[in-house]
Design a protein around this motif. Structure first.
Motif, short mmCIF file in Angstrom:
data_model
loop_
_atom_site.label_atom_id
_atom_site.label_comp_id
_atom_site.label_asym_id
_atom_site.label_seq_id
_atom_site.Cartn_x
_atom_site.Cartn_y
_atom_site.Cartn_z
N ALA A 100 0.81 -1.22 0.00
CA ALA A 100 0.00 0.00 0.00
C ALA A 100 0.85 1.27 0.00
N HIS A 101 2.04 1.21 0.64
CA HIS A 101 2.75 2.47 0.90
C HIS A 101 4.12 2.60 0.27
N VAL A 102 4.68 1.49 -0.23
CA VAL A 102 6.06 1.57 -0.71
C VAL A 102 6.18 1.06 -2.14
N GLY A 103 6.89 1.85 -2.97
CA GLY A 103 7.23 1.38 -4.31
C GLY A 103 8.72 1.06 -4.35
N THR A 113 -2.75 -6.24 -8.38
CA THR A 113 -3.64 -7.37 -8.07
C THR A 113 -3.86 -7.49 -6.57
N LEU A 114 -3.00 -6.82 -5.80
CA LEU A 114 -3.15 -6.87 -4.34
C LEU A 114 -4.09 -5.80 -3.83
N THR A 115 -4.55 -4.94 -4.76
CA THR A 115 -5.52 -3.91 -4.37
C THR A 115 -6.90 -4.42 -4.75
N GLY A 116 -7.90 -3.63 -4.42
CA GLY A 116 -9.26 -4.08 -4.72
C GLY A 116 -9.71 -3.76 -6.14
N LEU A 117 -8.77 -3.34 -6.99
CA LEU A 117 -9.16 -2.88 -8.32
C LEU A 117 -9.66 -4.01 -9.20
N SER A 118 -10.59 -3.70 -10.08
CA SER A 118 -11.07 -4.68 -11.05
C SER A 118 -10.03 -4.83 -12.16
N GLY A 119 -10.20 -5.87 -12.96
CA GLY A 119 -9.25 -6.12 -14.03
C GLY A 119 -9.12 -4.93 -14.98
#
Ligand SMILES: Nc1ncnc2c1ncn2[C@@H]1O[C@H](COP(=O)(O)OP(=O)(O)OP(=O)(O)O)[C@@H](O)[C@H]1O
Ligand SMILES: [Mg+2]
Lengths: 385, 227
Positions: free
Chosen positions: B87-90, B113-119
């Motif tokens: 969530a916080h580090v790139g 893919t680890l976020t709640g985003l759709s495809g």
């Protein structure tokens, strides 16, 4: 979808390695399935034996024959409903090496004893009406290219001359795994022919097939029957049909056990191979797994990826092997038909094969998955940079 | 003074190999402000990567605290820490560390893919991140089909795709020719100036360090600020 694609791409990252592993698993499952199928054919019949049927034979050996008069005495035992002779005939058709079971019976009683043999009504009537009529299994008909109504001539070492029967009925076994290779005919025809020839064997019966009203009383009824013939010239031994068939098989029990163990050994060998391939593939990618963890993937997620890859390879191999199995058994069925009446891949074998595929995939992934999920990120990253 | 993004309090770290203990970081304390572009320099083996790993939540100190907006990340479980990182580090590595079987676009999509985003949303985010590093025309290329500089740009797109507050980079220009290195530094400066990303960059390269606002030198486990 994204992960499925990732898993598939990783599984086939080294094309040759993936291909060889799949081929290995396929061959192993094929070998496993073949051995199982052969053993199944060997012990075939045992599992289809009915609990409410007994077999009465001479106590001394399988080869002592019983007088015809025993039939009525057995019938008189409480609990016994049906009795038919099963007179082993030992016949062969043209080629002596192509064996199939054939014996003389009391057709009406025999068919009642064996409701699992399905035949059309008019065939049943024709079979019962023709003294020289015979009933044969569907697969036996196919094997020799017979048609209903054909007159077929058998020879046997037990009696002289040619014996011609007319096939009046073709049965289909309600049990799918059954061999369907029996050939039964009127025992009366055998008896009368032998009597005309003045043979001492006329009226002798190898085995009586006995129907009882309650399968759970089988042991008591069997004891009762044998009791009747205590101290008579030919004493009997009565046992369930299953035990009777098993006796035929017990002699080869050690071999069967050996073959079964061998078939599982094959799975063990391929497990070592797939586990090694999986281990190698994961070891090479420890740096990559460290990167995935750095990005935030959990150890469990990595274990899932590895399991997915491993299952992909194993299940593909397993499916390939199982698909090839019927072709292989079909191909060797011909040459082996002298020993095994019908090689048939059972559902059981397919199921165990599929389970073996899952087991292969899961077991070969276990250690690498554990390693990757436990590995410390900092260590993994140091390796690559 | 505003709350720092990161506060390091009395961090100690040593490595144990057999029964030999090598102390690497000794009593390190400093703050990293929000929006700071910090360069960490120092001789090889001085512990720069080790310190960066602590800051990024890849490793934990033997003692001392790492606070992110006041929250002690040392208290998090391994899985919580993984979620925190995503969530916080790139992350930007010296050798890019892209997944070789995935295309540029898929590599950028991976952390999303680890976020709640759709495809579909993931694809849009990835496309936008690749546009930000000027690689819209290379979306379908595999890492092996890209130059080193391009791979590092994909890695930067992957690092910013989930819009983290902090970017950590371990010698991001170490494997690149001068021109590509300049490119990457300009890109990082831009991300810092335009998007307000806080950046911690380990480097050997004097020119790279000069791109940062602040340079700290690590020497034998001790930290000092360079002018
Ligand atoms: N996992 C480990 N096990 C043992 N020692 C380690 C480990 N990781 C790092 N070290 C040691 O800790 C010290 C600091 O390592 P680190 O990688 O942080 O240095 P660095 O400043 O990043 O060096 P470089 O500039 O060469 O990358 C080195 O002496 C190294 O050998
Ligand atoms: Mg380093």
């Amino acid at each position: 979808m994204f992960f499925l694609e990732l898993i598939l791409k990783n599984a086939f990252r080294h094309k040759l390695r993936a291909f060889l592993t799949i081929l290995g698993a396929a061959l192993a499952i094929l070998a496993f399935g073949l051995l199982q199928t052969i053993v199944d054919a060997w012990v075939g019949g045992v599992d289809n034996a009915a609990a409410n049927r007994l077999m009465t034979r001479g106590a001394l050996s399988m080869f002592t024959s019983l007088p015809e008069a025993y039939k009525a005495k057995i019938k008189a035992v409480p609990g016994v409903t049906l009795v038919s002779p099963e007179a082993f005939f030992g016949g062969y058709y043209v080629d002596e090496r192509k064996r199939f079971p054939n014996f003389g019976v009391d057709p009406e009683v025999y068919l009642e004893l064996h409701p699992e043999y399905r035949i059309p009504d008019e065939q049943r009537r024709a079979f019962l009406a023709d003294r020289r009529g015979a009933m044969a299994g569907r697969k036996l008909m196919k094997r020799f290219g017979w048609k209903p109504g054909d007159a077929v001539t058998l020879k046997t070492h037990m009696y002289d001359g040619d014996w011609t029967f007319v096939i009046r009925a073709v049965y289909q076994d309600a049990n799918e795994d059954a061999n369907e290779d029996l050939f039964v005919f009127h025992w009366n025809y055998l008896k009368e022919t032998l009597k005309k020839e003045g043979s001492t064997q006329a009226g002798r019966v190898g085995v009586f097939s006995v129907g009882i009203d309650d399968g759970s009383k089988a042991a008591a009824i069997a004891r009762d029957i044998d009791e009747r013939f205590k101290n008579s010239p030919v004493e009997t031994q009565t046992e369930t049909e299953k035990a009777f068939f098993l006796r035929r098989v017990t002699d080869s029990e050690a071999i069967i056990l050996g073959v079964r163990m061998l078939s599982f050994l094959v799975i063990g060998v391929i497990l070592a191979v797939t586990a090694n391939a999986m281990g190698m593939s994961v070891r090479e990618r420890m740096g990559e797994f460290a990167v995935l963890k750095t990005l935030g993937f959990s150890g469990q997620a990595l274990a899932g990826f590895i399991l997915g890859e491993s299952l992909t390879v194993s299940l593909l191999g397993c499916a390939l092997g199982l698909c090839a199995l019927p072709f292989l058994t079909g191909a060797i069925s011909g040459p082996l038909s002298d020993f095994f009446p019908a090689l048939r891949v059972t559902r059981q074998t397919c199921l165990i094969g599929a389970e073996a595929g899952f087991f292969l995939g899961a077991a070969s992934a276990a250690l690498p998955a554990l390693r990757a999920s436990r590995a410390r990120i900092a260590e993994g990253l140091r390796r690559i940079g | 003074m505003a709350e720092p993004l990161i506060r390091i309090e009395h961090a100690f770290k040593s490595y144990r190999r057999g029964d030999r203990i090598t102390p690497v970081l000794e009593d390190i304390s400093f703050d990293i402000a929000c929006g700071e572009f910090l360069a960490l320099v120092g001789p090889s083996g001085s512990g720069k990567s080790t310190l960066l790993n602590l800051i990024a939540g890849i490793d934990v100190p033997d003692s001392g605290k790492i606070l992110f907006l006041g929250q002690d990340i040392g208290q998090l479980s391994e899985n919580e820490l993984a979620a925190w990182r995503s969530a916080h580090v790139g992350f930007i590595f010296q050798f890019y560390n892209l997944i070789p079987v995935l295309t540029a676009q898929q590599n950028v999509e991976l952390p999303l893919t680890l976020t709640g985003l759709s495809g579909r949303e993931r694809k849009e985010h990835a496309a936008r991140a690749l546009a930000a590093v000027n690689l819209s025309d290379r979306m379908d290329h595999r890492p092996s089909q890209l130059s080193g500089g391009q791979q590092q740009r994909v890695a930067i797109a992957r690092a910013i795709a989930a819009d983290p507050a902090l970017l950590v980079a371990d010698e991001p220009t170490g494997d690149l020719d001068r021109e590509s290195a300049e490119d990457i530094l300009r890109l990082l400066e831009n991300l810092n100036a335009r998007l307000g990303k806080t950046i911690v960059m380990v480097t050997h390269d004097q020119r790279a360090a000069s791109a940062a606002h602040l340079t700290r030198r690590l020497n034998k486990g001790v930290l000092d600020v360079l002018p």
